[in-house]
Design a protein around this motif. Structure first.
Motif, PDB file in Angstrom:
ATOM      1  N   ILE A 158      -1.959 -14.677  23.942  1.00 28.07           N
ATOM      2  CA  ILE A 158      -2.247 -15.468  22.739  1.00 28.07           C
ATOM      3  C   ILE A 158      -3.626 -15.136  22.190  1.00 28.07           C
ATOM      4  O   ILE A 158      -3.881 -15.238  20.982  1.00 28.07           O
ATOM      5  CB  ILE A 158      -2.123 -16.979  23.058  1.00 28.07           C
ATOM      6  CG1 ILE A 158      -0.660 -17.382  23.161  1.00 28.07           C
ATOM      7  CG2 ILE A 158      -2.790 -17.827  21.983  1.00 28.07           C
ATOM      8  CD1 ILE A 158      -0.437 -18.840  23.440  1.00 28.07           C
ATOM      9  N   MET A 159      -4.538 -14.737  23.092  1.00 26.24           N
ATOM     10  CA  MET A 159      -5.888 -14.388  22.637  1.00 26.24           C
ATOM     11  C   MET A 159      -5.874 -13.313  21.550  1.00 26.24           C
ATOM     12  O   MET A 159      -6.747 -13.275  20.696  1.00 26.24           O
ATOM     13  CB  MET A 159      -6.732 -13.912  23.821  1.00 26.24           C
ATOM     14  CG  MET A 159      -7.049 -14.976  24.868  1.00 26.24           C
ATOM     15  SD  MET A 159      -7.979 -16.367  24.192  1.00 26.24           S
ATOM     16  CE  MET A 159      -6.806 -17.694  24.452  1.00 26.24           C
ATOM     17  N   TYR A 160      -4.852 -12.442  21.595  1.00 25.36           N
ATOM     18  CA  TYR A 160      -4.738 -11.400  20.565  1.00 25.36           C
ATOM     19  C   TYR A 160      -4.634 -12.027  19.180  1.00 25.36           C
ATOM     20  O   TYR A 160      -5.257 -11.559  18.217  1.00 25.36           O
ATOM     21  CB  TYR A 160      -3.520 -10.522  20.859  1.00 25.36           C
ATOM     22  CG  TYR A 160      -3.156  -9.579  19.739  1.00 25.36           C
ATOM     23  CD1 TYR A 160      -3.886  -8.409  19.515  1.00 25.36           C
ATOM     24  CD2 TYR A 160      -2.074  -9.860  18.898  1.00 25.36           C
ATOM     25  CE1 TYR A 160      -3.553  -7.544  18.480  1.00 25.36           C
ATOM     26  CE2 TYR A 160      -1.724  -9.011  17.869  1.00 25.36           C
ATOM     27  CZ  TYR A 160      -2.475  -7.851  17.664  1.00 25.36           C
ATOM     28  OH  TYR A 160      -2.144  -6.999  16.631  1.00 25.36           O
ATOM     29  N   TYR A 161      -3.855 -13.083  19.075  1.00 19.26           N
ATOM     30  CA  TYR A 161      -3.688 -13.746  17.788  1.00 19.26           C
ATOM     31  C   TYR A 161      -4.867 -14.649  17.454  1.00 19.26           C
ATOM     32  O   TYR A 161      -5.228 -14.807  16.286  1.00 19.26           O
ATOM     33  CB  TYR A 161      -2.386 -14.565  17.783  1.00 19.26           C
ATOM     34  CG  TYR A 161      -1.148 -13.713  17.814  1.00 19.26           C
ATOM     35  CD1 TYR A 161      -0.715 -13.039  16.675  1.00 19.26           C
ATOM     36  CD2 TYR A 161      -0.413 -13.564  18.983  1.00 19.26           C
ATOM     37  CE1 TYR A 161       0.429 -12.251  16.693  1.00 19.26           C
ATOM     38  CE2 TYR A 161       0.736 -12.784  19.014  1.00 19.26           C
ATOM     39  CZ  TYR A 161       1.141 -12.120  17.866  1.00 19.26           C
ATOM     40  OH  TYR A 161       2.265 -11.338  17.884  1.00 19.26           O
ATOM     41  N   LEU A 162      -5.450 -15.260  18.483  1.00 13.33           N
ATOM     42  CA  LEU A 162      -6.569 -16.163  18.223  1.00 13.33           C
ATOM     43  C   LEU A 162      -7.823 -15.423  17.787  1.00 13.33           C
ATOM     44  O   LEU A 162      -8.598 -15.920  16.955  1.00 13.33           O
ATOM     45  CB  LEU A 162      -6.861 -17.003  19.482  1.00 13.33           C
ATOM     46  CG  LEU A 162      -5.761 -17.945  19.956  1.00 13.33           C
ATOM     47  CD1 LEU A 162      -6.262 -18.820  21.099  1.00 13.33           C
ATOM     48  CD2 LEU A 162      -5.249 -18.816  18.821  1.00 13.33           C
ATOM     49  N   PHE A 163      -8.062 -14.237  18.356  1.00 15.26           N
ATOM     50  CA  PHE A 163      -9.261 -13.472  18.001  1.00 15.26           C
ATOM     51  C   PHE A 163      -9.064 -12.616  16.759  1.00 15.26           C
ATOM     52  O   PHE A 163     -10.032 -12.120  16.181  1.00 15.26           O
ATOM     53  CB  PHE A 163      -9.689 -12.578  19.179  1.00 15.26           C
ATOM     54  CG  PHE A 163     -10.404 -13.318  20.268  1.00 15.26           C
ATOM     55  CD1 PHE A 163     -11.742 -13.656  20.133  1.00 15.26           C
ATOM     56  CD2 PHE A 163      -9.737 -13.705  21.411  1.00 15.26           C
ATOM     57  CE1 PHE A 163     -12.409 -14.346  21.121  1.00 15.26           C
ATOM     58  CE2 PHE A 163     -10.393 -14.390  22.426  1.00 15.26           C
ATOM     59  CZ  PHE A 163     -11.729 -14.715  22.280  1.00 15.26           C
ATOM     60  N   ARG A 164      -7.808 -12.415  16.355  1.00  9.55           N
ATOM     61  CA  ARG A 164      -7.530 -11.571  15.199  1.00  9.55           C
ATOM     62  C   ARG A 164      -7.643 -12.391  13.916  1.00  9.55           C
ATOM     63  O   ARG A 164      -6.980 -13.400  13.757  1.00  9.55           O
ATOM     64  CB  ARG A 164      -6.114 -10.986  15.300  1.00  9.55           C
ATOM     65  CG  ARG A 164      -5.804  -9.941  14.232  1.00  9.55           C
ATOM     66  CD  ARG A 164      -4.386  -9.404  14.395  1.00  9.55           C
ATOM     67  NE  ARG A 164      -3.382 -10.439  14.111  1.00  9.55           N
ATOM     68  CZ  ARG A 164      -2.070 -10.200  14.079  1.00  9.55           C
ATOM     69  NH1 ARG A 164      -1.614  -8.981  14.344  1.00  9.55           N
ATOM     70  NH2 ARG A 164      -1.232 -11.179  13.808  1.00  9.55           N
ATOM     71  N   GLY A 165      -8.496 -11.933  13.020  1.00 11.40           N
ATOM     72  CA  GLY A 165      -8.652 -12.608  11.738  1.00 11.40           C
ATOM     73  C   GLY A 165      -9.353 -13.943  11.824  1.00 11.40           C
ATOM     74  O   GLY A 165      -9.041 -14.858  11.053  1.00 11.40           O
ATOM     75  N   LEU A 166     -10.319 -14.057  12.746  1.00  6.22           N
ATOM     76  CA  LEU A 166     -11.063 -15.317  12.867  1.00  6.22           C
ATOM     77  C   LEU A 166     -11.879 -15.571  11.601  1.00  6.22           C
ATOM     78  O   LEU A 166     -12.609 -14.689  11.137  1.00  6.22           O
ATOM     79  CB  LEU A 166     -11.994 -15.270  14.076  1.00  6.22           C
ATOM     80  CG  LEU A 166     -11.398 -15.595  15.455  1.00  6.22           C
ATOM     81  CD1 LEU A 166     -12.445 -15.359  16.531  1.00  6.22           C
ATOM     82  CD2 LEU A 166     -10.898 -17.022  15.496  1.00  6.22           C
ATOM     83  N   PRO A 167     -11.790 -16.768  11.034  1.00  7.95           N
ATOM     84  CA  PRO A 167     -12.635 -17.099   9.888  1.00  7.95           C
ATOM     85  C   PRO A 167     -14.056 -17.407  10.345  1.00  7.95           C
ATOM     86  O   PRO A 167     -14.350 -17.446  11.546  1.00  7.95           O
ATOM     87  CB  PRO A 167     -11.959 -18.339   9.307  1.00  7.95           C
ATOM     88  CG  PRO A 167     -11.334 -18.990  10.493  1.00  7.95           C
ATOM     89  CD  PRO A 167     -10.904 -17.870  11.403  1.00  7.95           C
ATOM     90  N   ASN A 168     -14.928 -17.635   9.391  1.00 10.05           N
ATOM     91  CA  ASN A 168     -16.286 -18.048   9.718  1.00 10.05           C
ATOM     92  C   ASN A 168     -16.234 -19.426  10.374  1.00 10.05           C
ATOM     93  O   ASN A 168     -15.574 -20.343   9.887  1.00 10.05           O
ATOM     94  CB  ASN A 168     -17.133 -18.105   8.436  1.00 10.05           C
ATOM     95  CG  ASN A 168     -18.619 -18.242   8.740  1.00 10.05           C
ATOM     96  OD1 ASN A 168     -19.012 -18.994   9.636  1.00 10.05           O
ATOM     97  ND2 ASN A 168     -19.440 -17.522   8.002  1.00 10.05           N
TER      98      ASN A 168
END
Length: 453
Positions: free
Chosen positions: A207-217
């Motif tokens: 899941i970290m792949y999705y959580l770290f991908r495209g993180l907003p400010n």
């Protein structure tokens, strides 16, 4: 918890404080298939890490990033302290009546008999009520598990197959769970718990792949939410941080129960791992999805990617394998006050048949509730608030208050003040948390009725 006192003990048979120096219940305790410290650690992780950690991003959404982290630490310290208080009180009850083990309901009954005379008449009622609360807590937890597994497999099924009703998935989950719910020894559940932990952590890492991908400010996320939203946080976080019934069962089945408590005891080490995992996962999930975060973070990740489908399948299977442990706790609660199994073969056979019937009914009833009430967030909040109030706060404080009644509460009665504060917190959490969750469930059912009409 598994070896409860075999018979009731009226107040006149209770021993004085001096029994603390005569009788050591840990030396007398015998467990047929005991857990070593590693088994206990794995089982504790399995008790708590599950759907709750996947709901932590929703909890952080209600509190804010900084407030959520601070409140999580506060809540875990409070709940862990109360677990220590509870087990210490239960051990002292064993010393007073000189038995190796007592169940939590039995400890409540004994504590009431040790307390002031005005509460003696409520001893049996309080013990029975505690059994009901424990059983209901495990029942609610297993309902949440079935809803979670069904929703995640439905998303995978909708992509590859037809859009079947979620109730069909609930039925399949219950049928597949049949052989696992019939396992009667906690030691034999350890391999399932280990496999479940591996599947869960594999899913969490992916899941970290999705959580770290495209993180907003991070500045786009709120650090502190209004305190009026914090009760929703407490309900979800309490569900994800503790499981009193399971924790007591693990301690009761250890070969070295004296290693359970203590600063570096099995309980504290497991709790530390759980706390770090929950805070990290909750903050990352809210940071990534913000106000759009779902009741389970697995419902936010894409549906049409192979990795996301692996994540949902892995975590759903891990939660699926978590169900037997909580079903075991429910059965232990139901049968704890029946004492040991009979020595005669016919008696053992009757008990075995009755236990199988109880397990089947438990599985059937949790499946029915999961099919009728599919609101995962509201179920999570209700179970968390209910258990937090009764099992984590009220019971430990009441047991400690009554057990210390005849020996004193220390300088300036600090123990009594501590217990009263815990009771007040428990009542507030219980009333407000359960009211909010029930209101959500009622609104959800109303919307379902309107959609059908």
């Amino acid at each position: 918890m598994a070896n409860a006192a075999e018979e009731s003990h009226p107040p006149s048979t209770l021993h004085s404080k001096s029994s603390l120096y005569i009788y050591d219940p840990y030396e007398k305790r015998t467990v047929l298939v005991p857990l070593n410290n590693f088994d206990a650690f794995i089982s504790l992780l399995k008790c708590v890490i599950g759907t709750g950690i996947l709901a932590m991003p929703l909890a952080i959404r209600y509190s804010g990033v900084v407030a959520g982290a601070l409140l999580s630490v506060f809540l875990m310290i409070l709940l862990t302290y109360c677990i220590h208080l509870l087990i210490t009180g239960m051990t002292e009850c064993c010393r007073r009546i000189e038995v190796p083990q007592v169940s939590m309901p039995e400890a409540v009954r004994i504590a009431y008999e040790l307390g002031p005379g005005c509460v003696h008449c409520f001893a049996r009622v309080a013990g029975f009520f505690t059994s009901c609360v424990l059983a209901f807590g495990q029942f609610g937890l297993c309902c949440v598990y079935i809803v979670f597994v069904s929703k995640n497999f439905k998303e995978i099924g909708d992509y590859y197959l037809k859009d079947y009703n979620e109730r069909y998935y609930v039925l399949c989950v219950c049928v597949l769970q049949l052989p696992f719910i019939m396992i009667r020894k906690l030691k034999f559940l350890v391999p399932l718990n280990l496999i479940s932990n591996i599947l869960l952590y594999a899913g969490f890492l992916c899941i970290m792949y999705y959580l770290f991908r495209g993180l907003p400010n991070l500045q786009e996320r709120e650090m502190f939410k209004p305190p009026t939203n914090w009760m929703m946080f407490f309900g979800i976080a309490a569900f994800s941080l503790t499981a009193v019934g399971s924790m007591l069962v693990v301690e009761a089945n250890m070969s070295h129960p004296e290693s359970y408590l203590g600063f570096f005891g099995v309980l504290n080490l497991a709790v530390f791992c759980i706390l770090c995992s929950n805070i990290f996962f909750g903050i990352m999930g809210y940071w990534r999805y913000g106000e759009h975060v779902e009741a389970s973070i697995t419902l936010n990740i894409p549906q049409n990617e192979v990795l996301s489908q692996f994540i949902k399948a892995s975590i759903a299977l891990g939660i699926f394998l978590s169900y037997p442990l909580n079903g075991f706790v429910f059965t232990t609660v139901v049968f704890s006050d029946y004492g040991k199994e009979g020595k005669e073969g016919s008696s053992r056979n009757r008990r075995c048949a009755l236990e199988i019937l109880v397990r089947l009914c438990f599985l059937l009833c949790t499946g029915i509730v999961a099919a009728v009430v599919p609101n995962l967030a509201a179920l999570t909040e209700l179970e968390g608030a209910f258990s937090l109030c009764n099992l984590n706060l009220l019971c430990p404080a009441l047991i400690d208050m009554f057990v210390n009644y005849d020996v004193g509460y220390g300088r300036l009665r600090w123990k009594l003040i501590r217990d009263i504060l815990i009771i007040i917190l428990g009542i507030i959490f219980g009333i407000v948390g359960c009211t909010v969750a029930i209101r959500q469930l009622v609104d959800d059912l109303s919307r379902l009725q309107q959609n059908k009409s």
